[in-house]
Write an enzyme that holds these catalytic residues in place. Structure first.
Site, PDB file in Angstrom:
ATOM      1  N   LYS A  47       0.848  -1.201   0.000  1.00 11.97           N
ATOM      2  CA  LYS A  47       0.000   0.000   0.000  1.00 11.97           C
ATOM      3  C   LYS A  47       0.888   1.258   0.000  1.00 11.97           C
ATOM      4  CE  LYS A  47      -0.423  -0.562   5.023  1.00 11.97           C
ATOM      5  NZ  LYS A  47      -1.246  -1.165   6.084  1.00 11.97           N
ATOM      6  N   TYR A  83      16.070  30.313   7.433  1.00  8.21           N
ATOM      7  CA  TYR A  83      14.951  31.089   7.973  1.00  8.21           C
ATOM      8  C   TYR A  83      15.022  31.191   9.490  1.00  8.21           C
ATOM      9  CZ  TYR A  83      12.594  30.586   3.440  1.00  8.21           C
ATOM     10  OH  TYR A  83      12.255  30.638   2.110  1.00  8.21           O
ATOM     11  N   CYS A 110      14.451  24.058   4.602  1.00  9.01           N
ATOM     12  CA  CYS A 110      13.492  24.836   3.813  1.00  9.01           C
ATOM     13  C   CYS A 110      12.698  23.877   2.930  1.00  9.01           C
ATOM     14  CB  CYS A 110      14.202  25.849   2.933  1.00  9.01           C
ATOM     15  SG  CYS A 110      15.487  26.801   3.761  1.00  9.01           S
ATOM     16  N   MET A 111      11.815  24.426   2.096  1.00  6.11           N
ATOM     17  CA  MET A 111      10.999  23.559   1.244  1.00  6.11           C
ATOM     18  C   MET A 111      11.864  22.783   0.245  1.00  6.11           C
ATOM     19  SD  MET A 111       7.732  24.448  -1.187  1.00  6.11           S
ATOM     20  CE  MET A 111       6.818  25.324   0.058  1.00  6.11           C
ATOM     21  N   ASP A 112      12.893  23.446  -0.287  1.00 10.09           N
ATOM     22  CA  ASP A 112      13.658  22.835  -1.372  1.00 10.09           C
ATOM     23  C   ASP A 112      15.169  22.793  -1.136  1.00 10.09           C
ATOM     24  OD1 ASP A 112      11.125  23.151  -2.953  1.00 10.09           O
ATOM     25  OD2 ASP A 112      11.701  25.253  -2.717  1.00 10.09           O
ATOM     26  N   ARG A 146     -10.894  -0.618  14.737  1.00  7.79           N
ATOM     27  CA  ARG A 146     -10.788   0.191  13.522  1.00  7.79           C
ATOM     28  C   ARG A 146     -11.890  -0.259  12.565  1.00  7.79           C
ATOM     29  NH1 ARG A 146      -4.951   0.549  10.530  1.00  7.79           N
ATOM     30  NH2 ARG A 146      -5.436  -1.597   9.991  1.00  7.79           N
ATOM     31  N   ARG A 152       1.018 -11.213   6.597  1.00  9.93           N
ATOM     32  CA  ARG A 152       1.073  -9.994   5.788  1.00  9.93           C
ATOM     33  C   ARG A 152       2.314  -9.184   6.166  1.00  9.93           C
ATOM     34  NH1 ARG A 152      -4.059 -10.122   8.204  1.00  9.93           N
ATOM     35  NH2 ARG A 152      -3.482  -8.303   9.447  1.00  9.93           N
ATOM     36  N   HIS A 183      -6.225  -7.969  12.674  1.00  9.19           N
ATOM     37  CA  HIS A 183      -4.993  -7.165  12.644  1.00  9.19           C
ATOM     38  C   HIS A 183      -4.562  -6.809  14.062  1.00  9.19           C
ATOM     39  CE1 HIS A 183      -1.983  -4.612  10.890  1.00  9.19           C
ATOM     40  NE2 HIS A 183      -2.519  -3.481  11.297  1.00  9.19           N
TER      41      HIS A 183
HETATM   42  C1  LIG Z   1      -0.487  -2.039   6.853  1.00  9.88           C
HETATM   43  C2  LIG Z   1      -1.047  -3.325   7.265  1.00  9.88           C
HETATM   44  C3  LIG Z   1      -0.216  -4.448   7.402  1.00  9.88           C
HETATM   45  C4  LIG Z   1       1.287  -4.383   7.344  1.00  9.88           C
HETATM   46  O1  LIG Z   1       1.763  -3.870   8.567  1.00  9.88           O
HETATM   47  P1  LIG Z   1       3.334  -3.841   8.874  1.00  9.88           P
HETATM   48  O2  LIG Z   1       3.434  -3.431  10.290  1.00  9.88           O
HETATM   49  O3  LIG Z   1       3.918  -2.826   7.952  1.00  9.88           O
HETATM   50  O4  LIG Z   1       3.835  -5.200   8.595  1.00  9.88           O
HETATM   51  C5  LIG Z   1      -0.812  -5.666   7.647  1.00  9.88           C
HETATM   52  N1  LIG Z   1      -2.162  -5.769   7.780  1.00  9.88           N
HETATM   53  C6  LIG Z   1      -2.981  -4.712   7.696  1.00  9.88           C
HETATM   54  C7  LIG Z   1      -4.446  -4.894   7.873  1.00  9.88           C
HETATM   55  C8  LIG Z   1      -2.454  -3.449   7.456  1.00  9.88           C
HETATM   56  O5  LIG Z   1      -3.270  -2.389   7.388  1.00  9.88           O
END
Ligand SMILES: *Cc1c(COP(=O)(O)O)cnc(C)c1O
Length: 402
Positions: free
Chosen positions: A44, A280, A327-329, A148, A235, A178
């Site tokens: 993601k 700045y 700074c920004m850049d 969540r 995951r 999760h």
């Molecule tokens: C982002 C996410 C992960 C991965 O988490 P990490 O800590 O980066 O391994 C796994 N499962 C769900 C549902 C997530 O949102």
């Protein structure tokens, strides 16, 4: 194209992503989990800022890689358009405008709302009328402690699962939860979540007589330290990029290599006298004669302003502190102690130079920015160079008119 020619054009700033490191991290994590457990690569937010498509292409051939996970419909479609064929799961809530396309593309969705079951079923029926015979493949999301998204892990949740089983046009392929606290030294909260999830799975079996094929709960922290969380799938997110989920996890369980390095170039060097302010607000004022260098990147590239007066970079293998505000850049560094430093020299913002190394974790702590956030926030003004076997494989650039 020769590396020198590419770098000549990208001297202002570029991130180098080592695809060998990405694969190495996945292979090492696989060694730490059960042999029957397959892996999902979480890519993601454009692969935590590293680039989802090149990483997916690199990892897809791995036999133990089940597929990929993303956060949105657009991220899933981007991978599909790039020819990725292993399963893709959307981890968050998916909005209904995308259902027909996602069903056609066989993108899996996390589902935990009754209206989603109905809307997916309607979308599958509309496709059916067009002669496309596909079911919506879903993974039911269970809330065991994050509060969540996800159905409750109790009788109420079982009712939802039963409804999903009964709904036309839906195939319940997976079920997952999760962890909220798997990255802490004390694993009792995470273990409590595993137990709750296991009890819920048993309850589903008891009430419906059916078992959902793919069960998963582990994130990176779980992969490192919670063997009981190895179910059908795990995951892997942050660890896939060679970064740690927190400073409380044990660093030596799985060997990880940071995949991203960030480079820039000194564009200007000058001497300043005692009493001269830098950047700045003149938050830094020279207490003696100094040599300072200007680096042409800033918070507009995602380099945190929080590193003002705190961060450092590597020049000629030595640490050079940031002077005054980022700074920004652009920002300025002290090179008084590095007499060889000259205009045009490479500056390492993240990565290794000689014996010195700057990690994203370290800059995260210094800037007050979480390392996950640090990676995700590296901006689109920063071109990404992908390396494999020491060679440049491809370059991803948002601005590419030259
Ligand atoms: C982002 C996410 C992960 C991965 O988490 P990490 O800590 O980066 O391994 C796994 N499962 C769900 C549902 C997530 O949102």
């Amino acid at each position: 194209m020769k590396k020198e020619d590419i770098i000549y054009r990208l001297k202002r700033v570029y991130a180098e992503i080592d695809l060998d490191a990405i694969r190495y991290n996945m292979e090492n994590m696989k060694k730490n989990i059960a042999s029957k457990t397959e892996m999902i690569a979480v890519i993601k937010t454009d692969g935590y800022g590293h680039g989802a498509v090149p990483i997916a292409r690199e990892l897809e051939p791995l036999a133990f890689l089940h597929g990929f996970a993303v956060a949105t419909a657009e991220e899933a479609c981007l991978l599909k358009d790039a020819g990725i064929s292993k399963p893709i799961l959307i981890l968050g809530y998916t909005f209904p405008y995308s259902y027909e396309k996602l069903i056609q593309e066989e993108v899996r969705m996390a589902v935990f709302r009754y209206d989603t079951l109905r809307e997916l079923s309607d979308a599958a029926a509309r496709l059916e009328k067009k002669g496309i015979h596909k079911k919506a493949k879903i993974h039911i999301k269970v809330d065991t402690g994050m509060s969540r998204i996800g159905v409750r892990a109790d009788e109420e949740g079982v009712c939802f699962v039963e409804r999903a089983f009964e709904t036309d046009g839906i195939e319940v392929e997976g079920i997952f939860t999760h962890f909220a606290r798997a990255d802490e030294a004390d694993k009792s909260a995470a273990e409590g979540q595993i137990i709750l999830f296991e009890q819920f799975l048993a309850l589903i079996k008891d009430r419906t007589g059916r078992e959902i094929p793919l069960k998963h709960c582990s994130n990176s922290a779980g992969i490192l330290e919670l063997p009981r969380a190895n179910m059908d799938l795990v995951r892997a997110g942050i660890t896939l990029y060679g970064l740690l989920p927190s400073n409380q996890v044990q660093k030596d369980i799985v060997r990880l290599a940071p995949a991203l390095s960030l480079y820039s170039t000194i564009v200007y060097i000058k001497e300043i006298q005692k009493g001269t302010g830098v950047s700045y607000g003149s938050t830094f004022v020279a207490e003696e004669k100094m040599r300072i260098a200007t680096i042409p990147i800033g918070y507009g590239d995602g380099y945190p302003r929080g590193l003002s007066g705190k961060g450092f970079v590597l020049v000629h293998g030595q640490r050079a502190p940031i002077l005054g505000r980022v700074c920004m850049d652009q920002f300025m560094i002290d090179v008084t102690h590095i007499p060889g430093a000259a205009q045009g020299d490479t500056v390492t913002l993240i990565g290794c130079d000689g014996d010195e190394q700057i990690t994203m974790e370290e800059l995260g702590v210094l800037s007050g920015r979480f390392n996950y956030e640090f990676a995700c926030d590296i901006g689109k003004r920063v071109p990404r160079i992908y390396k494999k076997g020491g060679e440049i494989l491809c370059i991803e650039e948002y601005y590419k008119d030259f």
